[in-house]
Motif scaffolding. Structure first.
Motif, short mmCIF file in Angstrom:
data_model
loop_
_atom_site.label_atom_id
_atom_site.label_comp_id
_atom_site.label_asym_id
_atom_site.label_seq_id
_atom_site.Cartn_x
_atom_site.Cartn_y
_atom_site.Cartn_z
N SER A 123 -121.68 66.17 63.47
CA SER A 123 -120.46 65.83 64.21
C SER A 123 -120.49 64.40 64.74
CB SER A 123 -120.27 66.81 65.36
OG SER A 123 -121.35 66.76 66.24
N VAL A 163 -119.45 62.18 61.94
CA VAL A 163 -118.01 62.33 61.69
C VAL A 163 -117.20 61.67 62.80
CG1 VAL A 163 -116.14 64.00 61.41
CG2 VAL A 163 -118.35 64.46 60.39
N GLN A 164 -117.60 61.88 64.06
CA GLN A 164 -116.86 61.30 65.17
C GLN A 164 -116.89 59.77 65.11
OE1 GLN A 164 -114.97 62.99 67.13
NE2 GLN A 164 -115.64 64.92 66.27
N LEU A 219 -114.73 58.69 62.12
CA LEU A 219 -113.33 59.03 62.38
C LEU A 219 -112.74 58.05 63.40
CD1 LEU A 219 -111.04 61.16 61.91
CD2 LEU A 219 -111.90 62.35 63.92
N ALA A 268 -112.10 54.78 61.74
CA ALA A 268 -110.92 54.83 60.86
C ALA A 268 -109.64 54.82 61.67
CB ALA A 268 -111.00 56.08 59.98
N GLU A 269 -109.63 55.57 62.78
CA GLU A 269 -108.41 55.64 63.59
C GLU A 269 -108.13 54.34 64.33
OE1 GLU A 269 -109.15 59.18 65.87
OE2 GLU A 269 -108.21 60.47 64.36
N GLU A 277 -121.57 70.49 54.99
CA GLU A 277 -120.59 70.61 56.08
C GLU A 277 -120.01 69.22 56.39
OE1 GLU A 277 -122.66 71.10 59.74
OE2 GLU A 277 -121.02 72.20 60.68
N TYR A 303 -117.96 67.58 53.50
CA TYR A 303 -116.60 68.10 53.44
C TYR A 303 -115.70 67.35 54.45
CZ TYR A 303 -112.84 71.49 54.32
OH TYR A 303 -111.63 72.11 54.50
N GLN A 304 -116.23 67.15 55.65
CA GLN A 304 -115.43 66.46 56.68
C GLN A 304 -115.23 64.99 56.33
OE1 GLN A 304 -118.10 67.65 59.93
NE2 GLN A 304 -116.38 68.67 60.89
N GLN A 336 -112.70 64.55 53.79
CA GLN A 336 -111.37 64.77 54.36
C GLN A 336 -110.81 63.49 54.95
OE1 GLN A 336 -112.12 68.21 57.09
NE2 GLN A 336 -110.06 68.82 56.54
N ILE A 337 -111.68 62.70 55.58
CA ILE A 337 -111.19 61.47 56.23
C ILE A 337 -111.46 60.23 55.37
CG2 ILE A 337 -111.43 62.46 58.54
CD1 ILE A 337 -113.97 60.78 58.92
N PRO A 383 -116.29 75.73 51.83
CA PRO A 383 -116.37 75.33 53.26
C PRO A 383 -115.50 76.20 54.18
CG PRO A 383 -115.99 73.42 51.88
CD PRO A 383 -115.92 74.60 50.98
N MET A 403 -117.30 78.78 56.12
CA MET A 403 -118.03 78.28 57.29
C MET A 403 -117.07 78.07 58.47
SD MET A 403 -121.01 77.35 58.35
CE MET A 403 -122.28 76.17 58.01
N ILE A 404 -115.92 77.47 58.20
CA ILE A 404 -114.93 77.24 59.26
C ILE A 404 -114.55 78.56 59.92
CG2 ILE A 404 -112.52 76.57 59.66
CD1 ILE A 404 -112.85 74.44 57.51
N TYR A 429 -117.52 80.25 61.95
CA TYR A 429 -117.73 79.60 63.25
C TYR A 429 -116.72 80.13 64.27
CZ TYR A 429 -121.07 75.69 62.88
OH TYR A 429 -122.20 74.93 62.81
#
Lengths: 403, 287
Positions: free
Chosen positions: A81, A84-85, A88, A91-92, A108, A111-112, A115-116, A386, A389-390, A393
């Motif tokens: 995470s 990813v954070q 992310l 990117a934002e 995991e 996949y994230q 996505q981004i 994936p 898994m989502i 959780y």
């Protein structure tokens, strides 16, 4: 007032967003990559929770990369995470020059990040050492049922195993099926739990496959009807027995580190690991007793690979490519596979290696306490889509923890 | 013209404070609000109230109520400790020696205190080993659960340890400022017992002067993270742990929910602070 204005100006210029360096040309030869990489620093974000892994990177990988290729490897702490954070947020915010070049990820996170759109690729075809990778293995070339398509490079391959103390459980049969587990929990209340994290969910995936009928039952795209049917049975099964779990099933360990601690304390009779060889590491580190052992039950466990990804906006792409190429080299993989170093299984197909390396791989000292790798191979389960898994959780929290 | 003069009189350091601290915080809140409504974010699909609806449907309400209850009981225990300690220092001549020791917990970071309490109170911890050696229980399974427990005992112990001594120090200062030793002497000479002095004079006088400070500590406890993370159960969770969990979930679709929870938390604290403190003690908000 002047001080305030000066401060604002300082802040304004400090927040500048320098342009990323121009990309390596797609036609660049490996020689061009090596030349461009020399003198660069690649920043790698990775989990740093294991002293043996840290030592492998700090004492072997970093100096070797620096000496042979003039590439400095800067390692920063962070996994899943956090990676990813970070990407992310970049990117934002429209940041075009990331603070990271290289990330150590599993399916995991892959996949994230896909996505981004945070990963550079396809890049594995550019790596000379990728020719030795066992791409044909479904446990390597496919990640969470997603073809990696060159956007991440396999680094190591592991299979989940349950860890127990052979003295503590002397005379007891190890649970091999869900019925066995139910009987064991009834006979040993308070001594089992499931981590509310990736590792715990990985065990649940294996149980889900068992309830779905076979080790391959979850293969393919996410199947809503199958998931609903089997997960209902899974939650009913766990809830029927959770009063016999650790802490009366009113609380679950937050992560695998806490599971290990409870196991080492003697509170739990079982802990678990996504790395089938971790029991060797932990005994060597003195965390687990020498009587600790690992096993894979008959219903099987998830086998998967962990990967290296290159960040799309990373500033030192050439250095990142050189680093990944080194990490999948026969030499670095051989070093990593030694149980005294890390014990992480190689992603290379040994039959593709030059003869001298095939011989060296055959001479790696065997595992002392972990299960035999070949023996557990027939109990390996592919990572499902994936979405499983989502859902696991979310449902584990709402249908088990909160009940 | 008047306005221009007033603007000229504005303190540049105040402007700097607003620009460096207040505006970024407000910007952060605005960002979170916009994210929660789906107006920004890499995976945003446009304006939506979905995250806010989910906030009221899920376990966020449990987290809010649990955090509120934990804050309340932590403050109650800390107040009991602080009143008892400061009163003891007032009426018992030798108790003043306690004063320097009250500063010791101030040197502990909350996470360090949490680890220390965990090391003492967990079923395989020091207290368990000590009592096992004394034959009080038969092993780990028999030791009562004092951390990650239903009563949140471990968390309350740490909060009391961290906040109680601070309040005791403040209460002692306030007691001196209120000339409490002289007041007590006078009350006693008029025939009042120590119990009457404590409940009728000491407690209200200290509360009147320190109530706002105590409430600020309540806000601090409301937002605590490391201590409940280490010593709390999986369910219910405090708000900060709930928000972090949503923020770091595998499902990136949870991000607007995390921002909705964070916004709700920030707004609730801001409204609470303004309402309570302006009612309680207007002086605190005045220069």
């Amino acid at each position: 007032m002047r001080v305030a204005i000066a401060f604002f100006l300082l802040m304004f210029f400090a927040c500048g967003n320098p342009e990323a360096k121009p990309e390596l040309s797609p036609d660049a030869t490996w020689e061009d990559v090596l030349n461009a990489a020399e003198g660069q620093t690649a920043t790698m974000m990775m989990w740093q929770g294991d002293p043996l892994i840290n030592r492998y990177l700090q004492d072997y990988v970093r100096p070797t990369l620096q000496k042979r290729h003039g590439v400095a490897l800067r390692i920063v702490d962070g996994q899943g995470s956090r990676i990813v954070q970070t990407l992310l947020a970049e990117a934002e915010a429209g940041v075009r020059r990331s603070e990271l070049d290289l990330v150590w990820i599993n399916g995991e996170t892959f996949y994230q990040l896909r996505q981004i759109d945070a990963l550079y690729g396809p890049f594995t075809e550019r790596l000379p050492n990728a020719q030795y990778i066992d791409w044909e293995s479904p446990f390597i070339g496919v990640d969470f049922q997603q073809p990696v398509e060159g956007y991440e490079c396999p680094w190591g391959n592991v299979q989940m195993a349950l860890i127990y103390d052979s003295v503590d459980l002397a005379g007891q049969a190890l649970p091999q099926s869900l019925e066995d587990w139910a009987a064991w929990w009834a006979a040993n209340p308070g001594r089992f739990s499931i981590g509310a994290d990736f590792t715990g969910m990985t065990l649940l995936k294996a149980w889900l496959a068992e309830l779905a009928g076979s080790r391959g039952a979850l293969n393919g795209d996410f199947n809503e009807a199958l998931y609903t049917r089997t997960s209902d049975s899974l939650w009913a099964f766990i809830n029927a027995h959770k009063a016999n779990f650790w802490n009366g099933g009113s609380s679950f360990p937050a992560n695998v580190a806490q599971m290990h601690q409870l196991f080492a304390n003697g509170e739990l009779a079982f802990t678990m690991s996504n790395n089938d060889a971790e029991v060797d590491n932990k005994i060597r580190q003195g965390v687990f007793p020498e009587t600790a052992r690992a096993y894979v039950p008959d219903f099987g466990t998830i086998r998967n690979s962990h990967y290296l990804g290159i960040v799309k906006n990373g500033p030192s792409r050439a250095a990142a490519l050189v680093a990944v190429n080194f990490l999948i080299s026969p030499e670095a993989q051989w070093e990593k596979m030694n149980p005294a170093v890390w014990g992480d299984h190689t992603v290379l197909d040994r039959s593709l290696l030059p003869p001298e390396w095939q011989a060296r791989f055959q001479q790696i000292p065997g595992r002392a306490y972990a299960p035999d790798r070949k023996a557990i191979g027939d109990r390996a389960i592919l990572e499902p889509d994936p979405e499983y898994m989502i859902r696991l959780y979310a449902d584990f929290r709402s249908k088990v923890i909160e009940q | 013209m008047m306005q221009i003069r007033r603007m000229r009189r504005l303190d540049p350091w105040l402007l700097l404070y607003v620009a460096v601290l207040v505006l970024p915080l407000l910007f952060g809140l605005g960002y979170s609000l916009a994210y929660s409504f789906g107006m920004i974010g890499l995976l945003s699909e446009g304006f939506s109230l979905g995250a806010w609806q989910r906030l009221f449907e899920g376990d966020a309400a449990d987290a809010f109520l649990y955090t509120l209850a934990l804050t309340f009981w932590s403050l109650v225990l800390a107040l009991v400790f602080a009143y008892a300690a400061s009163w003891a220092m007032l009426i018992r001549p030798g108790a003043g020696r306690l004063y320097p020791w009250l500063f010791v917990p101030l040197t502990l970071a909350p996470v360090v205190a949490a680890f220390a309490v965990f090391a003492w109170l967990n079923p395989a911890g020091l207290l368990s080993r000590l009592t096992f050696a004394l034959g009080v229980h038969d092993g780990v399974q028999d030791f009562p659960r004092l951390v990650q427990d239903a009563g949140s005992i471990g968390i309350l112990v740490v909060h009391t340890l961290l906040v109680g001594p601070v309040l005791a120090i403040v209460f002692r200062q306030q007691a001196n400022a209120e000339r409490m030793p002289a007041l007590r002497k006078t009350a006693r000479s008029l025939g009042a017992s120590d119990a009457v002095v404590f409940f009728r004079v000491f407690v209200p006088a200290i509360w009147r002067r320190s109530g706002a400070f105590v409430l600020l500590y309540g806000v601090y406890l409301f937002g605590t993270y490391e201590v409940p993370l280490l010593l709390g159960r999986s369910q219910p969770r405090v708000l900060t742990v709930y928000i972090t969990d949503q923020m770091t979930r595998f499902d990136l679709g949870n991000l607007p929910l995390a921002h909705a929870a964070a916004s709700a938390y920030a707004l609730a604290v801001m409204i609470l602070l303004l309402r309570l403190l302006t009612r309680w003690n207007r002086r605190l908000l005045q220069p």
